[in-house]
Design a protein around this motif. Structure first.
Motif, mmCIF file in Angstrom:
data_model
loop_
_atom_site.group_PDB
_atom_site.id
_atom_site.type_symbol
_atom_site.label_atom_id
_atom_site.label_comp_id
_atom_site.label_asym_id
_atom_site.label_seq_id
_atom_site.Cartn_x
_atom_site.Cartn_y
_atom_site.Cartn_z
ATOM 1 N N GLN A 29 -27.982 46.348 44.000
ATOM 2 C CA GLN A 29 -27.862 46.970 45.317
ATOM 3 C C GLN A 29 -26.964 48.181 45.190
ATOM 4 O O GLN A 29 -25.856 48.106 44.679
ATOM 5 C CB GLN A 29 -27.265 45.989 46.325
ATOM 6 N N GLN A 30 -27.409 49.317 45.674
ATOM 7 C CA GLN A 30 -26.627 50.533 45.628
ATOM 8 C C GLN A 30 -26.038 50.797 47.012
ATOM 9 O O GLN A 30 -26.753 50.900 47.998
ATOM 10 C CB GLN A 30 -27.497 51.711 45.193
ATOM 11 N N GLY A 31 -24.717 50.912 47.075
ATOM 12 C CA GLY A 31 -24.079 51.220 48.345
ATOM 13 C C GLY A 31 -24.081 50.047 49.317
ATOM 14 O O GLY A 31 -24.179 48.889 48.936
ATOM 15 N N TRP A 32 -23.994 50.394 50.589
ATOM 16 C CA TRP A 32 -23.926 49.399 51.653
ATOM 17 C C TRP A 32 -25.304 49.135 52.238
ATOM 18 O O TRP A 32 -26.222 49.941 52.094
ATOM 19 C CB TRP A 32 -22.985 49.874 52.756
ATOM 20 N N ARG A 33 -25.415 48.000 52.920
ATOM 21 C CA ARG A 33 -26.706 47.596 53.493
ATOM 22 C C ARG A 33 -26.461 46.807 54.779
ATOM 23 O O ARG A 33 -25.473 46.070 54.880
ATOM 24 C CB ARG A 33 -27.451 46.730 52.478
ATOM 25 N N GLU A 34 -27.343 46.959 55.738
ATOM 26 C CA GLU A 34 -27.209 46.232 57.002
ATOM 27 C C GLU A 34 -27.786 44.819 56.862
ATOM 28 O O GLU A 34 -28.890 44.641 56.348
ATOM 29 C CB GLU A 34 -27.940 46.960 58.127
ATOM 30 N N TRP A 35 -27.019 43.834 57.346
ATOM 31 C CA TRP A 35 -27.439 42.437 57.321
ATOM 32 C C TRP A 35 -27.269 41.847 58.725
ATOM 33 O O TRP A 35 -26.234 42.058 59.367
ATOM 34 C CB TRP A 35 -26.598 41.637 56.328
ATOM 35 N N LYS A 36 -28.273 41.093 59.150
ATOM 36 C CA LYS A 36 -28.225 40.470 60.483
ATOM 37 C C LYS A 36 -27.775 39.023 60.386
ATOM 38 O O LYS A 36 -28.226 38.273 59.513
ATOM 39 C CB LYS A 36 -29.604 40.521 61.153
ATOM 40 N N VAL A 37 -26.875 38.643 61.269
ATOM 41 C CA VAL A 37 -26.420 37.254 61.332
ATOM 42 C C VAL A 37 -27.540 36.388 61.901
ATOM 43 O O VAL A 37 -28.003 36.612 63.013
ATOM 44 C CB VAL A 37 -25.159 37.133 62.207
ATOM 45 N N VAL A 38 -27.989 35.406 61.127
ATOM 46 C CA VAL A 38 -29.052 34.508 61.586
ATOM 47 C C VAL A 38 -28.492 33.164 62.041
ATOM 48 O O VAL A 38 -29.185 32.391 62.714
ATOM 49 C CB VAL A 38 -30.112 34.290 60.489
ATOM 50 N N GLU A 39 -27.233 32.879 61.684
ATOM 51 C CA GLU A 39 -26.607 31.642 62.146
ATOM 52 C C GLU A 39 -25.099 31.744 61.962
ATOM 53 O O GLU A 39 -24.604 32.331 61.006
ATOM 54 C CB GLU A 39 -27.125 30.429 61.368
ATOM 55 N N ARG A 40 -24.387 31.165 62.918
ATOM 56 C CA ARG A 40 -22.932 31.038 62.808
ATOM 57 C C ARG A 40 -22.582 29.568 62.998
ATOM 58 O O ARG A 40 -23.036 28.922 63.951
ATOM 59 C CB ARG A 40 -22.227 31.885 63.858
ATOM 60 N N TYR A 96 -17.945 37.740 45.455
ATOM 61 C CA TYR A 96 -17.704 38.012 46.874
ATOM 62 C C TYR A 96 -18.441 39.280 47.287
ATOM 63 O O TYR A 96 -18.937 40.045 46.451
ATOM 64 C CB TYR A 96 -16.201 38.189 47.130
ATOM 65 N N VAL A 97 -18.506 39.513 48.598
ATOM 66 C CA VAL A 97 -19.030 40.767 49.132
ATOM 67 C C VAL A 97 -17.959 41.399 50.017
ATOM 68 O O VAL A 97 -17.119 40.703 50.590
ATOM 69 C CB VAL A 97 -20.319 40.573 49.964
ATOM 70 N N SER A 98 -17.989 42.712 50.107
ATOM 71 C CA SER A 98 -17.163 43.411 51.082
ATOM 72 C C SER A 98 -17.939 43.484 52.383
ATOM 73 O O SER A 98 -19.144 43.763 52.384
ATOM 74 C CB SER A 98 -16.820 44.819 50.598
ATOM 75 N N VAL A 99 -17.267 43.218 53.485
ATOM 76 C CA VAL A 99 -17.885 43.219 54.810
ATOM 77 C C VAL A 99 -17.228 44.321 55.635
ATOM 78 O O VAL A 99 -15.997 44.356 55.777
ATOM 79 C CB VAL A 99 -17.712 41.858 55.511
ATOM 80 N N GLY A 100 -18.038 45.225 56.159
ATOM 81 C CA GLY A 100 -17.527 46.330 56.950
ATOM 82 C C GLY A 100 -17.808 46.130 58.432
ATOM 83 O O GLY A 100 -18.923 45.779 58.819
ATOM 84 N N GLU A 131 -24.901 35.171 66.376
ATOM 85 C CA GLU A 131 -26.274 35.305 65.889
ATOM 86 C C GLU A 131 -26.927 36.536 66.504
ATOM 87 O O GLU A 131 -26.821 36.781 67.706
ATOM 88 C CB GLU A 131 -27.061 34.050 66.251
ATOM 89 N N GLY A 132 -27.576 37.332 65.656
ATOM 90 C CA GLY A 132 -28.232 38.556 66.104
ATOM 91 C C GLY A 132 -27.420 39.812 65.858
ATOM 92 O O GLY A 132 -27.971 40.911 65.861
ATOM 93 N N ASP A 133 -26.117 39.675 65.636
ATOM 94 C CA ASP A 133 -25.287 40.842 65.352
ATOM 95 C C ASP A 133 -25.515 41.327 63.923
ATOM 96 O O ASP A 133 -25.979 40.575 63.062
ATOM 97 C CB ASP A 133 -23.809 40.511 65.559
ATOM 98 N N VAL A 134 -25.177 42.581 63.680
ATOM 99 C CA VAL A 134 -25.420 43.214 62.382
ATOM 100 C C VAL A 134 -24.092 43.621 61.751
ATOM 101 O O VAL A 134 -23.219 44.186 62.413
ATOM 102 C CB VAL A 134 -26.336 44.447 62.527
#
Length: 309
Positions: free
Chosen positions: A64-75, A103-107, A159-162
């Motif tokens: 994976q290069q750089g950052w990427r958008e991920w959607k929360v499917v469950e909390r 680990y991942v960095s979360v922005g 859930e649903g947030d990015v």
């Protein structure tokens, strides 16, 4: 958002330089001559540029290069202060691989517009089509400030947030070995151990695996059910939990002590938790004959806690 995170890095480096030198001047006073200041500045930028170059090499090696958008499917609220977030890529494209323990960095963008980044260990075994990590809400309790990012994730992300996620990184990774293992954690340090245990269960690791965990109480032990379940799936897995209170029927009372824990010859150990915990466990493991080279850990900062040798 992504472009802003990237372009603010030079500014952050200059800001950190400014605060560092303010602290040096406050402590050393008149001893900070022009020559001393110039030497400190040279060292600072040498280290900063070395770390930037290392980061570039890590990005070059990643799928994976750089950052990427991920959607929360469950909390999932694991405990009163720990929540697990499951995410899938917004673009529904392929998911880069990783190693158990990384680990991942979360922005995130906070309500006041500030952009912040934090790191969270992945809790799913490699090969998962999603990202899964657990976040402990940091509360200063009068001794310091509350955690901005952890508090934001707990209070606002559903859930649903990015969220923006980096590629997975980290050196505390489960090596491919048939040796006996000891996985020791404390508090939220349990998170990389869950990914390691799931991988060991999936691959059918045959050698003994000893799971050690320390927490304030069984109720505060995040991911406890998964901790126990994955260890139970291993042919020679066993768990020993230590709790400061309410340990009856759930574990041993008090701080971690390996005196009554069997550590097989040739064992490889993985440690994650507060520095005093890791230092104490490392010392006990060496006393039991575990080679220092076979004790793996990760510290976000200088290894000053090992300076006494």
């Amino acid at each position: 958002m992504l472009r802003e995170w990237r372009t603010t890095r030079p500014f952050n480096l200059y800001l950190r330089h400014e605060h560092l030198f303010a602290a040096i001047a406050e402590i050393l006073g008149d001893a900070v001559t022009a020559e001393v200041a110039a030497a400190w500045t040279e060292v600072y930028w040498l280290m900063a540029n070395a770390l930037i170059a290392l980061e570039k090499r890590l990005y070059a090696q990643s799928e994976q290069q750089g950052w990427r958008e991920w959607k929360v499917v469950e909390r999932l609220d694991e405990t009163a202060d720990v929540a697990t977030f499951r995410l899938r890529p917004v673009d529904e494209g392929p998911v880069a691989g990783y190693r158990a323990g990384q680990y991942v960095s979360v922005g995130v963008t906070l309500p006041d517009g500030a952009r912040q980044i934090r790191q969270y260990s992945l809790t799913a075994a490699p090969g998962s089509p999603e990202r899964r990590f657990a976040v402990k809400r940091v509360t200063g309790a009068g001794a310091g400030p509350d955690g901005e990012v952890s508090g934001h994730l707990h209070a606002h992300v559903r859930e649903g947030d990015v969220l923006w996620l980096s590629a997975p990184y980290g050196d505390l990774v489960l090596e491919d070995t048939e040796a006996p293992l000891l996985l020791a954690s404390a508090g939220i340090g349990v998170t990389p151990m869950i990914a390691m245990l799931e991988q060991l269960a999936l691959t059918g690791h045959r050698a003994p695996v000893t799971v050690v965990h320390a927490d304030r109480s069984p109720a505060a032990h995040a991911l406890r059910a998964a901790h126990e379940a994955y260890a139970a799936k291993l042919p020679e897995g066993r768990s020993v939990f230590f709790y400061e209170r309410d340990a009856e029927g759930a574990g041993r009372t008090g701080l971690v002590g390996l005196a009554g824990v069997d550590v097989p010859a040739g064992a490889h150990a993985y440690l994650c938790g507060p520095l005093p915990f890791m230092r104490a466990v490392r010392t006990q493991l060496i006393d039991k004959g575990v080679a220092p080279a076979d004790i793996h850990y990760e510290v976000f900062g200088p290894d000053l806690w090992l300076a006494e040798g």
